[in-house]
Design a protein around this motif. Structure first.
Motif, PDB file in Angstrom:
ATOM      1  N   VAL A   1       0.839  -1.202   0.000  1.00 44.76           N
ATOM      2  CA  VAL A   1       0.000   0.000   0.000  1.00 44.76           C
ATOM      3  C   VAL A   1       0.870   1.245   0.000  1.00 44.76           C
ATOM      4  O   VAL A   1       0.626   2.193  -0.760  1.00 44.76           O
TER       5      VAL A   1
ATOM      6  N   SER B   1      -6.624   8.753  -2.257  1.00 42.26           N
ATOM      7  CA  SER B   1      -7.323   7.750  -1.447  1.00 42.26           C
ATOM      8  C   SER B   1      -8.134   6.766  -2.288  1.00 42.26           C
ATOM      9  O   SER B   1      -8.369   5.638  -1.863  1.00 42.26           O
ATOM     10  N   ASP B   2      -8.583   7.197  -3.462  1.00 40.43           N
ATOM     11  CA  ASP B   2      -9.384   6.311  -4.310  1.00 40.43           C
ATOM     12  C   ASP B   2      -8.543   5.149  -4.828  1.00 40.43           C
ATOM     13  O   ASP B   2      -7.362   5.287  -5.094  1.00 40.43           O
ATOM     14  N   GLY B   3      -9.188   4.005  -4.964  1.00 38.93           N
ATOM     15  CA  GLY B   3      -8.513   2.848  -5.539  1.00 38.93           C
ATOM     16  C   GLY B   3      -7.808   1.957  -4.527  1.00 38.93           C
ATOM     17  O   GLY B   3      -7.165   0.993  -4.900  1.00 38.93           O
ATOM     18  N   PHE B   4      -7.926   2.275  -3.248  1.00 40.26           N
ATOM     19  CA  PHE B   4      -7.310   1.444  -2.210  1.00 40.26           C
ATOM     20  C   PHE B   4      -8.409   0.776  -1.399  1.00 40.26           C
ATOM     21  O   PHE B   4      -9.415   1.408  -1.065  1.00 40.26           O
ATOM     22  N   ASP B   5      -8.211  -0.481  -1.086  1.00 36.70           N
ATOM     23  CA  ASP B   5      -9.190  -1.225  -0.293  1.00 36.70           C
ATOM     24  C   ASP B   5      -8.883  -1.139   1.199  1.00 36.70           C
ATOM     25  O   ASP B   5      -8.979  -2.139   1.915  1.00 36.70           O
ATOM     26  N   VAL B   6      -8.480   0.023   1.654  1.00 40.96           N
ATOM     27  CA  VAL B   6      -8.224   0.251   3.078  1.00 40.96           C
ATOM     28  C   VAL B   6      -8.937   1.540   3.487  1.00 40.96           C
ATOM     29  O   VAL B   6      -9.265   2.377   2.643  1.00 40.96           O
ATOM     30  N   SER B   7      -9.167   1.698   4.767  1.00 41.82           N
ATOM     31  CA  SER B   7      -9.898   2.868   5.266  1.00 41.82           C
ATOM     32  C   SER B   7      -9.037   4.129   5.195  1.00 41.82           C
ATOM     33  O   SER B   7      -7.808   4.061   5.088  1.00 41.82           O
ATOM     34  N   GLN B   8      -9.689   5.275   5.290  1.00 42.52           N
ATOM     35  CA  GLN B   8      -8.976   6.557   5.282  1.00 42.52           C
ATOM     36  C   GLN B   8      -7.966   6.652   6.428  1.00 42.52           C
ATOM     37  O   GLN B   8      -6.839   7.113   6.213  1.00 42.52           O
TER      38      GLN B   8
END
Length: 124
Positions: free
Chosen positions: A44, A66-73
């Motif tokens: 990541v 932030s878009d495109g990541f499968d993790v929280s902000q």
């Protein structure tokens, strides 16, 4: 006294000392660079650095990355902090948004370390 025979150290005539072509890392430099590589060892974080470096001026707003990541902000924020603490990124608050910028000196240092001339046979 024992009758054991101690083995003799064998030196190979084929073992020649080769000259240095550049200075190796000092212990301190290796410690500092290990922290940078540790920061980059997470997929990541590596992607975040790549996303920021891909933007114009190697700078991006946190809202853009932030878009495109499968993790929280909060997880994104944690990873960005790790990259900042490793010296790979700097940040600046502008209004309600934080902008992250790639630190060219850090990338140059990594590039110089990894730019090792390999013999032609090793590249194949």
């Amino acid at each position: 006294m024992s009758n054991r025979v101690l083995p003799l150290a064998v030196t190979s005539p084929a073992c020649e000392v080769t000259p240095l072509i550049r200075e190796p890392l000092t212990a301190q430099a290796a410690t500092e660079l290990a922290a940078v590589f540790k920061a980059l060892s997470d997929p990541v974080r590596l992607r975040l650095l790549s996303v920021i470096a891909s933007h114009t001026g190697q700078e991006a707003c946190v809202c853009d990355i932030s878009d495109g990541f499968d993790v929280s902000q909060p997880t994104i924020s944690h990873h960005l902090r790790v990259l900042r603490e490793a010296g790979l990124l700097s940040s600046e608050r502008r209004g309600s948004w934080v902008y992250y910028r790639v630190e060219p000196a850090a990338l140059h240092q990594l590039s110089a370390l990894l730019d090792i001339a390999l013999p032609e046979a090793a590249v194949r």
